[in-house]
Design a protein around this motif. Structure first.
Motif, PDB file in Angstrom:
ATOM      1  N   UNK A 264       1.694   1.149   3.689  1.00  0.00           N
ATOM      2  CA  UNK A 264       2.466   2.101   4.474  1.00  0.00           C
ATOM      3  C   UNK A 264       2.078   3.534   4.117  1.00  0.00           C
ATOM      4  N   UNK A 265       1.926   3.785   2.803  1.00  0.00           N
ATOM      5  CA  UNK A 265       1.501   5.122   2.389  1.00  0.00           C
ATOM      6  C   UNK A 265       0.145   5.480   2.963  1.00  0.00           C
ATOM      7  N   UNK A 266      -0.781   4.526   2.952  1.00  0.00           N
ATOM      8  CA  UNK A 266      -2.121   4.783   3.481  1.00  0.00           C
ATOM      9  C   UNK A 266      -2.077   5.020   4.987  1.00  0.00           C
ATOM     10  N   UNK A 276       5.484  11.858   4.198  1.00  0.00           N
ATOM     11  CA  UNK A 276       5.846  10.437   4.199  1.00  0.00           C
ATOM     12  C   UNK A 276       4.891   9.648   3.315  1.00  0.00           C
ATOM     13  N   UNK A 277       3.613   9.978   3.362  1.00  0.00           N
ATOM     14  CA  UNK A 277       2.645   9.294   2.497  1.00  0.00           C
ATOM     15  C   UNK A 277       2.984   9.525   1.037  1.00  0.00           C
ATOM     16  N   UNK A 278       3.300  10.768   0.684  1.00  0.00           N
ATOM     17  CA  UNK A 278       3.616  11.097  -0.703  1.00  0.00           C
ATOM     18  C   UNK A 278       4.847  10.343  -1.173  1.00  0.00           C
ATOM     19  N   UNK A 279       5.820  10.168  -0.295  1.00  0.00           N
ATOM     20  CA  UNK A 279       7.040   9.450  -0.695  1.00  0.00           C
ATOM     21  C   UNK A 279       6.726   7.994  -1.027  1.00  0.00           C
ATOM     22  N   UNK A 280       5.915   7.322  -0.221  1.00  0.00           N
ATOM     23  CA  UNK A 280       5.580   5.910  -0.489  1.00  0.00           C
ATOM     24  C   UNK A 280       4.667   5.781  -1.706  1.00  0.00           C
ATOM     25  N   UNK A 281       3.673   6.641  -1.795  1.00  0.00           N
ATOM     26  CA  UNK A 281       2.793   6.602  -2.968  1.00  0.00           C
ATOM     27  C   UNK A 281       3.584   6.903  -4.232  1.00  0.00           C
ATOM     28  N   UNK A 282       4.511   7.843  -4.145  1.00  0.00           N
ATOM     29  CA  UNK A 282       5.308   8.194  -5.315  1.00  0.00           C
ATOM     30  C   UNK A 282       6.147   7.024  -5.804  1.00  0.00           C
ATOM     31  N   UNK A 283       6.742   6.297  -4.884  1.00  0.00           N
ATOM     32  CA  UNK A 283       7.533   5.131  -5.282  1.00  0.00           C
ATOM     33  C   UNK A 283       6.643   4.068  -5.916  1.00  0.00           C
ATOM     34  N   UNK A 284       5.458   3.865  -5.357  1.00  0.00           N
ATOM     35  CA  UNK A 284       4.539   2.868  -5.912  1.00  0.00           C
ATOM     36  C   UNK A 284       4.147   3.234  -7.343  1.00  0.00           C
ATOM     37  N   UNK A 285       3.766   4.483  -7.560  1.00  0.00           N
ATOM     38  CA  UNK A 285       3.318   4.905  -8.891  1.00  0.00           C
ATOM     39  C   UNK A 285       4.479   4.864  -9.881  1.00  0.00           C
ATOM     40  N   UNK A 286       5.669   5.284  -9.457  1.00  0.00           N
ATOM     41  CA  UNK A 286       6.814   5.329 -10.358  1.00  0.00           C
ATOM     42  C   UNK A 286       7.349   3.936 -10.686  1.00  0.00           C
ATOM     43  N   UNK A 287       7.359   3.056  -9.697  1.00  0.00           N
ATOM     44  CA  UNK A 287       7.961   1.732  -9.890  1.00  0.00           C
ATOM     45  C   UNK A 287       6.995   0.700 -10.426  1.00  0.00           C
ATOM     46  N   UNK A 288       5.698   0.866 -10.122  1.00  0.00           N
ATOM     47  CA  UNK A 288       4.711  -0.135 -10.517  1.00  0.00           C
ATOM     48  C   UNK A 288       3.488   0.563 -11.132  1.00  0.00           C
ATOM     49  N   UNK A 289       3.667   1.281 -12.224  1.00  0.00           N
ATOM     50  CA  UNK A 289       2.570   2.083 -12.787  1.00  0.00           C
ATOM     51  C   UNK A 289       1.368   1.266 -13.243  1.00  0.00           C
ATOM     52  N   UNK A 290       1.576   0.005 -13.590  1.00  0.00           N
ATOM     53  CA  UNK A 290       0.463  -0.808 -14.072  1.00  0.00           C
ATOM     54  C   UNK A 290      -0.190  -1.637 -12.975  1.00  0.00           C
ATOM     55  N   UNK A 291       0.301  -1.526 -11.758  1.00  0.00           N
ATOM     56  CA  UNK A 291      -0.275  -2.295 -10.657  1.00  0.00           C
ATOM     57  C   UNK A 291      -1.664  -1.761 -10.316  1.00  0.00           C
ATOM     58  N   UNK A 297      -3.227   4.923  -5.295  1.00  0.00           N
ATOM     59  CA  UNK A 297      -2.131   5.690  -4.718  1.00  0.00           C
ATOM     60  C   UNK A 297      -2.011   7.056  -5.386  1.00  0.00           C
ATOM     61  N   UNK A 298      -2.177   7.077  -6.705  1.00  0.00           N
ATOM     62  CA  UNK A 298      -2.071   8.339  -7.429  1.00  0.00           C
ATOM     63  C   UNK A 298      -3.166   9.308  -6.991  1.00  0.00           C
ATOM     64  N   UNK A 299      -4.388   8.793  -6.832  1.00  0.00           N
ATOM     65  CA  UNK A 299      -5.486   9.653  -6.398  1.00  0.00           C
ATOM     66  C   UNK A 299      -5.236  10.235  -5.026  1.00  0.00           C
ATOM     67  N   UNK A 300      -4.749   9.409  -4.098  1.00  0.00           N
ATOM     68  CA  UNK A 300      -4.480   9.906  -2.754  1.00  0.00           C
ATOM     69  C   UNK A 300      -3.250  10.807  -2.734  1.00  0.00           C
TER      70      UNK A 300
END
Length: 306
Positions: A264-266, A276-291, A297-300
């Motif tokens: 969705x972020x992409x 909107x992209x930043x919000x989805x990427x932010x949740x991914x990085x914050x909630x699943x940092x080791x994924x 996501x962090x790079x984008x």
């Protein structure tokens, strides 16, 4: 009657014989018995022809449905899947048109018999298609599922059958139609046992349907945020499917959540909806940092802030 079955070459010949030796009543009484004899002798095509004739003669009655069901059993015995699908389509249409006029308990008994037969045929063809990796057989399964849902779409097994209809469509490359069926499964029972798999299936099916050819080029203008690009219909459907999954499935139960968040972020990122992209990427990085997707996501995410 056995002697007649040995010399008759089909319904027309048998009817001609009975008319020579008797009346219309003899024809009506004798043809069902002859069809049964043909069936017992393994002459399924001839039996099916007679049962079809009898079904047409009886019209929209319970007896007509019974003869049509017997014709279907002959098609099954012949092992001709295309003919089976044709027979269940005709039988389903006949029953759907007349069931409201059939009295109880006959209506319930006939409906139960037909529902069971249609269900089993769709499931058997689906399993055979999967086992043999045959798109042709899976195509027969999808046709059987479609008839089942058209006739019994409000029944207690309809949601389960719709999910497997989506699965069979997906396997045969009909990804957009598969997504439609998966979405109907979620809408029919958001808390049901198939809801999570169906919600994710819709995301995967729509992503597969889109590919990457329609994505606009990203504008790399240093220090200037690109203008958002409206989503085409396909991307809108994918966005809605992703959002539906994220709302429906709890965070602690959604093993596919990181992937959906990234997709969705992409999608937002590719169409320049940067916030909107930043919000989805932010949740991914914050909630699943080791994924595995977190670093992408962090790079984008950092790129979107430049």
């Amino acid at each position: 009657m056995t002697a007649v079955s040995r010399v008759a070459t089909g319904a027309a010949a048998a009817e001609a014989f009975f008319r020579r030796v008797g009346s219309d009543g003899l024809v009506r009484d004798s043809l069902p018995r002859l069809a049964e004899l043909f069936h017992g002798q393994g002459r399924f095509a001839e039996a099916m022809a007679i049962y079809r004739r009898l079904a047409n003669d009886e019209g929209e009655t319970a007896l007509g449905v019974n003869f049509a069901a017997l014709a279907l059993q002959c098609a099954i015995a012949l092992g001709d899947r295309a003919r089976v699908v044709s027979e269940i389509a005709a039988l389903g249409a006949r029953w759907k048109k007349m069931r409201g006029s059939v009295l109880e308990p006959t209506r319930t008994a006939v409906a139960k018999r037909l529902e069971s037969t249609f269900h089993d045929l769709a499931v058997v063809y689906h399993r055979e298609g999967e086992k043999l990796k045959s798109d042709e057989i899976l195509g027969f399964a999808t046709a059987a599922y479609a008839v089942y849902l058209d006739v019994f779409g409000e029944g207690e097994r309809a949601v389960e059958m719709r999910f497997f209809f989506g699965e069979a469509l997906f396997r045969t490359g009909q990804t957009s139609r598969a997504a439609d069926e998966y979405t109907k499964v979620v809408e029919a029972n958001p808390a049901g046992p198939r809801a999570a798999a169906a919600a994710y299936g819709a995301v995967v099916a729509l992503d597969r349907a889109l590919g990457r050819s329609d994505r606009p080029p990203r504008v790399h203008a240093p220090g200037k945020r690109p203008s958002p690009v409206p989503f085409p219909r396909g991307e809108t459907r994918l966005r809605e499917a992703c959002e539906r999954y994220l709302v429906l499935i709890p965070k602690d139960a959604a093993t596919e959540r990181p992937g959906v968040l990234y997709r969705l972020g992409r999608l937002f990122y590719d169409f320049h909806h940067i916030d909107e992209a930043a919000r989805r990427y932010g949740e991914l990085v914050a909630s699943y940092p080791s994924h595995a997707l977190a670093s992408s996501a962090l790079g984008e995410l950092l790129d979107s802030m430049n």
